[in-house]
Enzyme design. Structure first.
Site, PDB file in Angstrom:
ATOM      1  N   ASP A 294     -11.605 -79.078 143.195  1.00  0.00           N
ATOM      2  CA  ASP A 294     -10.458 -78.483 142.523  1.00  0.00           C
ATOM      3  C   ASP A 294      -9.308 -78.451 143.539  1.00  0.00           C
ATOM      4  O   ASP A 294      -9.404 -78.994 144.640  1.00  0.00           O
ATOM      5  CB  ASP A 294     -10.839 -77.100 141.965  1.00  0.00           C
ATOM      6  CG  ASP A 294      -9.932 -76.677 140.835  1.00  0.00           C
ATOM      7  OD1 ASP A 294     -10.329 -75.837 140.028  1.00  0.00           O
ATOM      8  OD2 ASP A 294      -8.807 -77.201 140.756  1.00  0.00           O
ATOM      9  N   GLU A 481      -5.121 -69.463 134.577  1.00  0.00           N
ATOM     10  CA  GLU A 481      -5.832 -69.187 135.836  1.00  0.00           C
ATOM     11  C   GLU A 481      -5.687 -67.730 136.267  1.00  0.00           C
ATOM     12  O   GLU A 481      -5.682 -66.842 135.405  1.00  0.00           O
ATOM     13  CB  GLU A 481      -5.365 -70.190 136.890  1.00  0.00           C
ATOM     14  CG  GLU A 481      -5.620 -71.627 136.427  1.00  0.00           C
ATOM     15  CD  GLU A 481      -5.479 -72.640 137.523  1.00  0.00           C
ATOM     16  OE1 GLU A 481      -4.928 -73.713 137.266  1.00  0.00           O
ATOM     17  OE2 GLU A 481      -5.938 -72.374 138.654  1.00  0.00           O
TER      18      GLU A 481
HETATM   19  C1  GLC Z   1      -6.463 -75.987 138.712  1.00  0.00           C
HETATM   20  C2  GLC Z   1      -7.652 -75.635 137.839  1.00  0.00           C
HETATM   21  C3  GLC Z   1      -8.387 -76.836 137.286  1.00  0.00           C
HETATM   22  C4  GLC Z   1      -7.407 -77.970 137.040  1.00  0.00           C
HETATM   23  C5  GLC Z   1      -6.829 -78.405 138.386  1.00  0.00           C
HETATM   24  C6  GLC Z   1      -5.764 -79.487 138.226  1.00  0.00           C
HETATM   25  O1  GLC Z   1      -6.423 -75.164 139.838  1.00  0.00           O
HETATM   26  O2  GLC Z   1      -8.627 -74.753 138.383  1.00  0.00           O
HETATM   27  O3  GLC Z   1      -9.037 -76.427 136.069  1.00  0.00           O
HETATM   28  O4  GLC Z   1      -8.089 -79.064 136.436  1.00  0.00           O
HETATM   29  O5  GLC Z   1      -6.282 -77.325 139.127  1.00  0.00           O
HETATM   30  O6  GLC Z   1      -4.659 -78.975 137.558  1.00  0.00           O
END
Ligand code: GLC
Length: 600
Positions: A294, A481
């Site tokens: 991530d 988030e």
């Molecule tokens: C974010 C999220 C993830 C996402 C990634 C790219 O922090 O946790 O679900 O796919 O970054 O945006």
């Protein structure tokens, strides 16, 4: 005699056909493995590390890095759009693809996007209810259709990889990402995971399908007190019993990627958790696809420890690229990272690129553009809105509403904003409060359905006390988030609805006007008092672009069919323990149990 002989012959043909199909599949896979091995042998260490590197298309030196650092994948996240139109998006990614193809080995790029409820980064795309609403439908066939439409609209805007579905099992509604997952129920999540993966991926190599990503592995929704990226203190039996099953389904359905999670499990960062990523997922479950980190996972969660734990692609954004590429090279040189680990990662990346047919067809198909936001797609999205609605109360059958009602007052900003009704990950990462292109609002739908007078009272100050019915739409502001974690310093979010929204209901209810309350939220909230004050109460979740679907049920064109994908809390005190009032914690009796929902 003739009949049984005939049956015997048919069985033989079926058996031959089946084994041929199986043979063909095996031989196709064998061919891919041969191509992967042959290509790997030609690659330099820089080219291998390049394939493991993922950057954003709008980063300063993105174009240069693709050729000089052999980048393997490019993502679009919050930031400058790739273009003004879908064709402009396609052209930008085609430009980058040509740069990748111009390198020594010409390995094509993957292009990834968070298309979590439609291709929600592109304004004008069809936006579906977030997964919590799809959980309320319990309709696997519909979820598969939605994933397939999302895949097509993602391909139409230049992407061949989506970071979806989120298959978390949320334990506590204080978590800001409850709405990204289907349900607290493992079984329901398994069912809808299978549907979603098959919808996104199809046979993987068509022009209209994409590689999907099961996320976030593992325990993202089961952190103590619902904190994004917090500590998940479940033991291995609990993880096995409650969280792993949807991943087993995803792997069985040939999911192409799994994204590591921000949380820790018994104190170990999931990004650096070798036992779960390599021993359990890759070896134990025989997962042969990509494990992607991530956001900035390399610098945040242990640098080469995450590579050794089994991360194959590093989301090397926000200044992480240099540190990752130099750091892992140093690891190879001092042998703290084995070249066999790098080769395993690169083989997984190449394998998926071959499976996607990228070497033969690396470019998007412009003929798909006309299908973005089409009526056919929006009809499916409106069906999903209808089927996601859960009727929690219908006193004296105030619903369905008659289309002849003389005067209806519609109250609340959520009734007149496609942005507010869609939640986070809509146009922007944190969503929008404005109306966006192609969408319809709940108010639009009510005006379309009613033959009487419909007036709008945004904040319940216009005193339409001569109305026969008040439809009061309340809910949460968009968040994504940790911005949605209740108790996080970034927000004022609570487990109850706002004072202002409580007042909307009180203003009309205390005048004796029939009140129908529609709650637009990313999770169950504590609304016990509001339900008592209302004649009818509907959980509408985060319904996406097709707000008109709500009125189609309120006025009886369609019946309610949605059921609660989460148990519904009675009071805020339910959240004092590590986890919320779901059936995991038997000591708490919810207001409504998982699966509750009334119909006409
Ligand atoms: C974010 C999220 C993830 C996402 C990634 C790219 O922090 O946790 O679900 O796919 O970054 O945006």
């Amino acid at each position: 005699m003739k009949n049984s002989y005939f049956k015997y012959v048919v069985c033989c043909f079926l058996l031959i056909g089946f084994s041929c199909k199986n043979e063909m599949k095996t031989s196709k896979e064998a061919q891919i493995e041969q191509k992967v091995d042959a290509l790997l042998k030609l690659m330099t260490l820089e080219e291998k590390i390049g394939q493991m590197s993922q950057i954003r298309h709008f980063e300063e030196d993105a174009d240069v890095h693709i050729t000089t650092k052999f980048i393997g994948s490019v993502i679009h996240t919050q930031g400058p759009n790739p273009g003004k139109t879908a064709l402009g998006w396609q052209k930008r990614f085609t430009e980058l693809q040509h740069k990748a193809l111009s390198t020594r080995l010409g390995i094509p790029l993957l292009f990834a996007v968070d298309a979590v409820h439609g291709q929600n980064t592109f304004e004008g795309a069809t936006i579906f209810p977030h997964n919590i609403g799809l959980g309320a439908t319990q309709n696997a066939e519909l979820v598969k259709q939605i994933a397939a439409i999302t895949a097509l609209e993602s391909q139409a805007t230049g992407f061949n990889w989506v970071f979806a579905p989120c298959i978390a099992i949320p334990f506590n509604e204080k978590w800001g990402r409850v709405y990204e997952a289907f349900s607290e129920s493992t079984e329901l999540t398994e069912k809808l995971t299978k549907a979603a993966v098959n919808g996104y991926q199809g046979a993987l190599s068509e022009a209209t399908t994409v590689m999907a990503t099961a996320k976030h592995f593992i325990g993202d929704g089961a952190t103590d007190f619902g904190i994004e990226g917090g500590e998940t203190s479940l033991n291995s039996e609990q993880i096995q019993e409650r969280l792993l099953a949807p991943y087993k389904i995803a792997v069985k359905e040939n999911i192409g990627a799994v994204m590591a999670s921000f949380n820790t499990v018994t104190g170990i960062s999931m990004h650096a958790h070798k036992a779960l990523i390599t021993d359990t997922l890759k070896v134990g479950m025989n997962f042969d696809g990509i494990v992607v980190s991530d956001w900035k996972g390399y610098s945040r969660f242990g640098k080469n420890d995450i590579i050794n734990a089994g991360i194959d692609v590093v989301m090397a954004v926000d200044g992480d690229l240099e540190g990752f590429q130099e750091g892992v090279k140093a690891g190879i040189q001092d042998q703290t990272v084995k070249i066999a680990r790098i080769d395993d990662a690169v083989k997984r990346i190449l394998r998926q690129k071959f499976r996607l047919g990228l070497f033969e067809n690396p470019f998007p198909d412009a003929s798909l553009i006309s299908e973005i936001g089409s009526k056919a797609h929006r009809d499916i999205a409106r069906q999903a809105v209808r089927e996601s609605l859960v009727l929690l109360k219908n006193e004296k059958n105030v619903l369905p509403l008659s289309k002849e009602i003389k005067k209806i007052v519609v109250v609340g900003e959520h009734a007149n904003s496609s942005g507010l009704q869609s939640g986070g990950w809509t146009v922007n990462w944190q969503g929008t409060k404005e109306n966006y292109k192609g969408a319809s609002t709940i108010l639009d739908g009510i005006k379309k359905q009613s033959k009487g007078e419909v007036v709008y009272d945004k904040d319940a100050t216009q005193k339409h006390f001569d109305a026969d019915v008040a439809i009061i739409v309340i809910g949460e502001i968009p968040y994504a988030e940790f911005f949605g974690d209740i108790g996080h310093e970034s927000n004022q979010l609570k487990l109850t609805v706002t004072e202002a929204h409580q007042k909307y209901i009180k203003t009309y209810q205390e005048k004796g006007i029939k009140t129908v309350v529609v709650l637009v939220s990313g999770r169950p909230l504590v609304v016990t008092n509001q339900i008592e004050k209302s004649d009818a109460f509907i959980a509408a979740w985060l319904l996406g672009s097709e707000g008109e679907g709500v009125a189609e049920v309120l006025f009886g064109d369609f019946n309610f069919s949605g059921t609660l994908p989460h148990s519904w809390p009675k009071g805020v005190k339910d959240y004092q323990s590590k986890y919320g009032p779901n059936f995991w914690d038997q000591s708490k009796e919810p207001l409504f149990k998982f699966g509750y929902g009334l119909t006409y």
